[in-house]
Design an enzyme around this catalytic site. Structure first.
Site, mmCIF file in Angstrom:
data_model
loop_
_atom_site.group_PDB
_atom_site.id
_atom_site.type_symbol
_atom_site.label_atom_id
_atom_site.label_comp_id
_atom_site.label_asym_id
_atom_site.label_seq_id
_atom_site.Cartn_x
_atom_site.Cartn_y
_atom_site.Cartn_z
ATOM 1 N N ASN A 9 -1.618 10.762 1.667
ATOM 2 C CA ASN A 9 -2.615 10.150 0.786
ATOM 3 C C ASN A 9 -3.708 9.570 1.687
ATOM 4 O OD1 ASN A 9 -4.093 8.616 -0.986
ATOM 5 N ND2 ASN A 9 -2.471 7.137 -1.424
ATOM 6 N N LYS A 11 -6.532 8.370 0.893
ATOM 7 C CA LYS A 11 -7.291 7.279 0.261
ATOM 8 C C LYS A 11 -8.803 7.528 0.432
ATOM 9 C CE LYS A 11 -3.272 4.437 0.822
ATOM 10 N NZ LYS A 11 -2.685 3.128 0.919
ATOM 11 N N HIS A 94 -1.052 5.033 -8.608
ATOM 12 C CA HIS A 94 -0.929 4.364 -7.303
ATOM 13 C C HIS A 94 -1.228 2.867 -7.484
ATOM 14 C CE1 HIS A 94 -1.688 3.140 -3.188
ATOM 15 N NE2 HIS A 94 -0.997 4.203 -2.818
ATOM 16 N N GLU A 96 -2.848 0.823 -5.811
ATOM 17 C CA GLU A 96 -4.239 0.402 -5.581
ATOM 18 C C GLU A 96 -5.090 0.651 -6.828
ATOM 19 O OE1 GLU A 96 -4.766 2.532 -1.914
ATOM 20 O OE2 GLU A 96 -3.483 1.074 -0.898
ATOM 21 N N GLU A 164 6.916 3.014 -4.276
ATOM 22 C CA GLU A 164 6.062 2.378 -3.282
ATOM 23 C C GLU A 164 6.042 0.875 -3.534
ATOM 24 O OE1 GLU A 164 3.162 5.364 -1.409
ATOM 25 O OE2 GLU A 164 2.146 4.360 -3.044
ATOM 26 N N GLY A 170 0.459 -0.375 3.527
ATOM 27 C CA GLY A 170 -0.598 -0.732 4.471
ATOM 28 C C GLY A 170 -0.356 -2.037 5.198
ATOM 29 N N SER A 209 4.099 2.158 4.493
ATOM 30 C CA SER A 209 4.220 2.042 5.957
ATOM 31 C C SER A 209 5.249 2.998 6.554
ATOM 32 C CB SER A 209 4.520 0.593 6.355
ATOM 33 O OG SER A 209 3.465 -0.264 5.939
HETATM 34 P P1 PGA Z 1 0.700 3.353 3.884
HETATM 35 O O1 PGA Z 1 0.230 3.799 2.420
HETATM 36 O O2 PGA Z 1 1.574 4.462 4.429
HETATM 37 O O3 PGA Z 1 -0.574 3.178 4.669
HETATM 38 O O4 PGA Z 1 1.466 2.074 3.739
HETATM 39 C C1 PGA Z 1 1.107 4.455 1.538
HETATM 40 C C2 PGA Z 1 0.429 4.697 0.206
HETATM 41 O O5 PGA Z 1 -0.365 3.858 -0.224
HETATM 42 O O6 PGA Z 1 0.662 5.720 -0.456
#
Ligand code: PGA
Length: 248
Positions: A9, A11, A94, A96, A164, A170, A209
């Site tokens: 992903n 982003k 997601h 976010e 998640e 992140g 992460s």
């Molecule tokens: P990350 O993001 O691996 O940077 O923690 C995962 C995601 O948001 O799908």
């Protein structure tokens, strides 16, 4: 037997030159046998990415889509449009988008319907916040998100889920393999109650992460079928290491 799946992903990151360089590195690497790999760039980079991956085993996904196929929805992109340009997957719900765009479970359910209608394979994300986990509500939150998104929906044969935990995205914090396995096993139990879903066959990815140094331990868990990778998907060597861990 569930085939391992690793999804990048990206982003809101990348540029025409950056996408070309990163996909060049991924496409030229020897693909790990038995692992399905998907990359999800921004909408504006998707057509370029489809073209760059056309002779490889990589497939492309979008990070979101509209809940309808066409109409007066300024700024939206429909699943039918994505399918037409060669996009095969879509990430939905997601955290976010839930947080910054205020997406509700009801909207995510509508997007899931419309994505399935257009033939896109949905990756539906669920997960609790740190406060919810500390209050002992993690399972309740995840089961509600699942039910609201999936209950009563037809055509979920292609469904993929991603657990998640919001506190791990992140942040460099990862759920321990045991914490993740516990939630994945719980999600599989929840799925068994939902019509039109084959709970044993549905792949459940872990996200939050995931890095080369923790991927193998996560993938060793019986109900973790792959990963949804953010930051580490932007570095070819790291993403390839995670893919190789899924193949092992
Ligand atoms: P990350 O993001 O691996 O940077 O923690 C995962 C995601 O948001 O799908």
């Amino acid at each position: 037997m569930r085939q391992p799946l690793v999804v990048g992903n990206w982003k809101m990151q990348g540029s025409l030159a950056g996408v070309e360089a990163l996909l060049g590195d991924l496409v030229s690497a020897t693909p790990a046998a038995g692992v399905e790999v998907v990359v999800c760039p921004t909408y504006v980079h998707l057509a370029q990415a489809v073209s760059l991956c056309r002779f490889s085993s990589l497939t492309l996904g979008a990070q979101d889509c509209s809940h309808v196929q066409s109409g007066a929805y300024t700024g939206e992109v429909s699943p039918a449009m994505l399918a037409e340009i060669g996009c095969r997957w879509v990430i939905l719900g997601h955290s976010e988008r839930r947080q910054y765009q205020g997406e509700s479970d009801v909207l995510i359910a509508a997007k899931l319907m419309s994505a399935a209608e257009a033939g896109l394979r949905p990756i539906v994300c669920v997960g609790e916040t740190r406060e919810q986990r500390e209050a002992g509500a993690a399972q309740a939150v995840v089961s509600t998100q699942l039910e609201e998104a999936l209950k009563g929906r037809a055509n979920l044969a292609q469904l993929v889920l991603a657990y998640e935990p919001v506190w791990a995205i992140g942040t460099g914090l990862t759920a321990t393999p045991e914490q993740a396995q516990q939630m994945h096993a719980f999600m599989r139990v929840c799925l068994a109650d939902i019509a039109n879903v084959d709970s044993a066959a549905t792949r459940i990815l872990y996200g939050g992460s995931v890095k080369p140094d923790n991927a193998a331990q996560l993938f060793a868990q019986p109900d973790i079928d792959g990963a949804l990778v953010g930051g580490a998907a932007l570095v070819a060597a790291d993403f390839l290491a995670i893919i190789n861990a899924a193949a092992a």
